[in-house]
Design a protein around this motif. Structure first.
Motif, PDB file in Angstrom:
ATOM      1  N   LEU A 242       0.656  -1.093  -0.031  1.00  0.00           N
ATOM      2  CA  LEU A 242       0.215   0.303   0.268  1.00  0.00           C
ATOM      3  C   LEU A 242       0.764   1.138   0.013  1.00  0.00           C
ATOM      4  CD1 LEU A 242      -2.395  -1.481   2.210  1.00  0.00           C
ATOM      5  CD2 LEU A 242      -2.518  -0.565   0.148  1.00  0.00           C
ATOM      6  N   TYR A 243       2.193   1.021   0.798  1.00  0.00           N
ATOM      7  CA  TYR A 243       2.919   2.180   1.245  1.00  0.00           C
ATOM      8  C   TYR A 243       3.417   2.977  -1.112  1.00  0.00           C
ATOM      9  CZ  TYR A 243       6.829   4.801   2.094  1.00  0.00           C
ATOM     10  OH  TYR A 243       7.919   5.912   2.733  1.00  0.00           O
ATOM     11  N   ASP A 244       4.020   1.944  -1.076  1.00  0.00           N
ATOM     12  CA  ASP A 244       4.517   1.252  -2.446  1.00  0.00           C
ATOM     13  C   ASP A 244       3.919   2.521  -3.544  1.00  0.00           C
ATOM     14  OD1 ASP A 244       6.384   1.177  -1.732  1.00  0.00           O
ATOM     15  OD2 ASP A 244       6.780  -1.274  -2.030  1.00  0.00           O
ATOM     16  N   ILE A 245       2.684   2.356  -3.532  1.00  0.00           N
ATOM     17  CA  ILE A 245       1.328   2.661  -4.501  1.00  0.00           C
ATOM     18  C   ILE A 245       0.806   4.409  -4.295  1.00  0.00           C
ATOM     19  CG2 ILE A 245       0.763   1.063  -6.005  1.00  0.00           C
ATOM     20  CD1 ILE A 245      -1.242   0.279  -4.552  1.00  0.00           C
ATOM     21  N   ASP A 246       2.140   4.446  -3.114  1.00  0.00           N
ATOM     22  CA  ASP A 246       0.785   5.507  -2.495  1.00  0.00           C
ATOM     23  C   ASP A 246       2.252   6.498  -2.766  1.00  0.00           C
ATOM     24  OD1 ASP A 246       0.061   7.893  -0.915  1.00  0.00           O
ATOM     25  OD2 ASP A 246       1.282   7.195   0.972  1.00  0.00           O
ATOM     26  N   ARG A 247       1.443   7.515  -4.307  1.00  0.00           N
ATOM     27  CA  ARG A 247       2.133   8.225  -5.000  1.00  0.00           C
ATOM     28  C   ARG A 247       0.629   9.275  -5.241  1.00  0.00           C
ATOM     29  NH1 ARG A 247       4.642   3.434  -8.150  1.00  0.00           N
ATOM     30  NH2 ARG A 247       3.764   4.505  -9.947  1.00  0.00           N
ATOM     31  N   GLU A 248       1.540  10.226  -5.565  1.00  0.00           N
ATOM     32  CA  GLU A 248       1.480  11.111  -6.639  1.00  0.00           C
ATOM     33  C   GLU A 248       0.282  11.514  -7.702  1.00  0.00           C
ATOM     34  OE1 GLU A 248       0.881  16.406  -6.286  1.00  0.00           O
ATOM     35  OE2 GLU A 248       3.031  15.469  -6.125  1.00  0.00           O
ATOM     36  N   GLU A 249       1.361  10.409  -8.301  1.00  0.00           N
ATOM     37  CA  GLU A 249       0.667  10.362  -9.539  1.00  0.00           C
ATOM     38  C   GLU A 249      -0.443   8.640 -10.000  1.00  0.00           C
ATOM     39  OE1 GLU A 249       3.915   8.026 -11.947  1.00  0.00           O
ATOM     40  OE2 GLU A 249       5.623   7.286 -10.076  1.00  0.00           O
ATOM     41  N   LEU A 250      -0.371   8.558  -9.273  1.00  0.00           N
ATOM     42  CA  LEU A 250      -1.444   7.237  -9.112  1.00  0.00           C
ATOM     43  C   LEU A 250      -3.075   7.707  -8.238  1.00  0.00           C
ATOM     44  CD1 LEU A 250      -2.637   4.202  -9.285  1.00  0.00           C
ATOM     45  CD2 LEU A 250      -1.749   3.773  -7.233  1.00  0.00           C
ATOM     46  N   TYR A 251      -2.462   8.419  -8.114  1.00  0.00           N
ATOM     47  CA  TYR A 251      -3.704   9.540  -7.152  1.00  0.00           C
ATOM     48  C   TYR A 251      -4.696  10.427  -7.731  1.00  0.00           C
ATOM     49  CZ  TYR A 251      -6.555  12.762  -4.087  1.00  0.00           C
ATOM     50  OH  TYR A 251      -7.462  14.099  -3.685  1.00  0.00           O
ATOM     51  N   GLU A 252      -3.664  11.032  -9.315  1.00  0.00           N
ATOM     52  CA  GLU A 252      -4.442  11.754 -10.431  1.00  0.00           C
ATOM     53  C   GLU A 252      -4.926  10.988 -10.775  1.00  0.00           C
ATOM     54  OE1 GLU A 252      -0.511  13.788 -11.614  1.00  0.00           O
ATOM     55  OE2 GLU A 252      -0.457  15.031 -10.062  1.00  0.00           O
ATOM     56  N   VAL A 253      -4.447   9.862 -10.897  1.00  0.00           N
ATOM     57  CA  VAL A 253      -5.543   8.729 -11.907  1.00  0.00           C
ATOM     58  C   VAL A 253      -6.698   8.530 -11.439  1.00  0.00           C
ATOM     59  CG1 VAL A 253      -5.344   6.820 -13.457  1.00  0.00           C
ATOM     60  CG2 VAL A 253      -3.106   8.251 -13.406  1.00  0.00           C
TER      61      VAL A 253
ATOM     62  N   ARG B 199      -6.761   1.881  -3.489  1.00  0.00           N
ATOM     63  CA  ARG B 199      -5.150   1.017  -3.395  1.00  0.00           C
ATOM     64  C   ARG B 199      -5.031   0.112  -2.192  1.00  0.00           C
ATOM     65  NH1 ARG B 199      -0.937   3.448   0.054  1.00  0.00           N
ATOM     66  NH2 ARG B 199      -2.948   5.364   0.575  1.00  0.00           N
ATOM     67  N   GLY B 200      -5.724  -0.501  -1.735  1.00  0.00           N
ATOM     68  CA  GLY B 200      -6.836  -1.495  -1.127  1.00  0.00           C
ATOM     69  C   GLY B 200      -7.134  -2.574  -1.826  1.00  0.00           C
ATOM     70  N   PHE B 201      -7.977  -1.992  -2.805  1.00  0.00           N
ATOM     71  CA  PHE B 201      -8.309  -2.486  -4.102  1.00  0.00           C
ATOM     72  C   PHE B 201      -7.812  -3.050  -5.391  1.00  0.00           C
ATOM     73  CE2 PHE B 201      -9.995  -2.351  -8.702  1.00  0.00           C
ATOM     74  CZ  PHE B 201     -10.375  -3.080  -9.190  1.00  0.00           C
ATOM     75  N   ILE B 202      -6.738  -2.389  -5.744  1.00  0.00           N
ATOM     76  CA  ILE B 202      -5.354  -2.526  -6.610  1.00  0.00           C
ATOM     77  C   ILE B 202      -4.917  -3.941  -5.515  1.00  0.00           C
ATOM     78  CG2 ILE B 202      -3.212  -2.116  -7.535  1.00  0.00           C
ATOM     79  CD1 ILE B 202      -4.523   1.395  -7.526  1.00  0.00           C
ATOM     80  N   VAL B 203      -3.727  -4.083  -4.900  1.00  0.00           N
ATOM     81  CA  VAL B 203      -3.428  -5.612  -4.308  1.00  0.00           C
ATOM     82  C   VAL B 203      -4.596  -6.095  -3.758  1.00  0.00           C
ATOM     83  CG1 VAL B 203      -2.855  -6.251  -1.626  1.00  0.00           C
ATOM     84  CG2 VAL B 203      -2.024  -3.346  -2.418  1.00  0.00           C
ATOM     85  N   GLY B 204      -6.129  -6.262  -3.666  1.00  0.00           N
ATOM     86  CA  GLY B 204      -6.813  -6.883  -3.792  1.00  0.00           C
ATOM     87  C   GLY B 204      -6.731  -7.803  -4.975  1.00  0.00           C
ATOM     88  N   ILE B 205      -7.075  -7.371  -6.190  1.00  0.00           N
ATOM     89  CA  ILE B 205      -7.589  -7.788  -7.216  1.00  0.00           C
ATOM     90  C   ILE B 205      -5.889  -8.799  -7.908  1.00  0.00           C
ATOM     91  CG2 ILE B 205      -7.595  -7.550 -10.169  1.00  0.00           C
ATOM     92  CD1 ILE B 205      -9.696  -6.647  -7.998  1.00  0.00           C
ATOM     93  N   GLY B 206      -4.913  -8.648  -6.970  1.00  0.00           N
ATOM     94  CA  GLY B 206      -3.790  -9.452  -7.376  1.00  0.00           C
ATOM     95  C   GLY B 206      -2.681  -8.843  -7.403  1.00  0.00           C
ATOM     96  N   LYS B 207      -1.465  -9.983  -7.768  1.00  0.00           N
ATOM     97  CA  LYS B 207      -0.134  -9.701  -8.550  1.00  0.00           C
ATOM     98  C   LYS B 207       0.293  -8.731  -9.619  1.00  0.00           C
ATOM     99  CE  LYS B 207       4.443 -11.072  -8.416  1.00  0.00           C
ATOM    100  NZ  LYS B 207       5.641 -12.420  -8.137  1.00  0.00           N
ATOM    101  N   ALA B 208      -0.482  -9.120 -10.383  1.00  0.00           N
ATOM    102  CA  ALA B 208      -0.329  -8.792 -12.012  1.00  0.00           C
ATOM    103  C   ALA B 208      -0.920  -7.654 -12.317  1.00  0.00           C
ATOM    104  CB  ALA B 208      -1.012  -9.634 -12.768  1.00  0.00           C
TER     105      ALA B 208
END
Length: 171
Positions: free
Chosen positions: A73-84, A96-105
């Motif tokens: 969750l920390y590693d994808i805590d980024r402004e560029e992702l927030y903007e999306v 971000r929890g959803f992103i992790v929960g969908i899986g590794k790929a």
């Protein structure tokens, strides 16, 4: 518990639902409908299965699972992702929890190129109602309930909370 086992636990929960193609579409051609479909299965079925698996873990492994989760969750805590994907402090964490929960790929694809999270601007994440709060905190709740004590995790110097990855924000 290590990163491979972390992802294996999540991936195994998806197996009974035959949603590999939908999860691939979330990477190659995400639409609100694809993401909403994944969100419904994640929040209504995957989380229950994952919680059952987490409840089987030892005290040490449950804490280690939570530490890997927090790192992801920390590693994808980024402004560029927030903007999306946007969403304010809490909703950005749950997305971000959803992103992790969908899986590794899916996680790795978003981590490498956040713009694919919405097909390069083709829609807004609000249109997909996409989030997963439970994955962000259930390991802690399961630990507390199972071992009747508060989580005592050694300080890692990171946090799952939004905007805690200070190097990845311009504010």
């Amino acid at each position: 518990m290590n990163e491979n086992i972390f992802w294996e636990l999540i991936e195994n929960c998806w197996e009974p639902f035959n949603m590999d193609e939908t999860r691939r579409l979330a990477i190659s051609k995400p639409t609100p409908q694809v993401l909403q479909s994944l969100s419904e299965v994640l929040n209504n079925q995957i989380i229950l299965l994952l919680d059952e698996e987490l409840d089987k873990l030892s005290k040490e492994d449950l804490l280690l699972f939570d530490q890997v989760l927090e790192r992801k969750l920390y590693d994808i805590d980024r402004e560029e992702l927030y903007e999306v994907i946007e969403g304010g402090e809490d909703l950005f964490l749950y997305r971000r929890g959803f992103i992790v929960g969908i899986g590794k790929a899916y996680y790795e694809a978003i981590n490498n190129n956040p713009s694919i999270a919405n097909d390069n601007g083709a829609f807004r994440w609000d249109d997909a109602h996409t989030f997963c709060e439970d994955i962000c905190f259930n390991p802690i709740y399961i630990y507390k309930n199972k071992f009747d004590e508060n989580v005592r995790i050694p300080p890692t110097g990171i946090s799952r909370e939004s905007r805690s990855n200070k190097d990845k924000w311009s504010y």
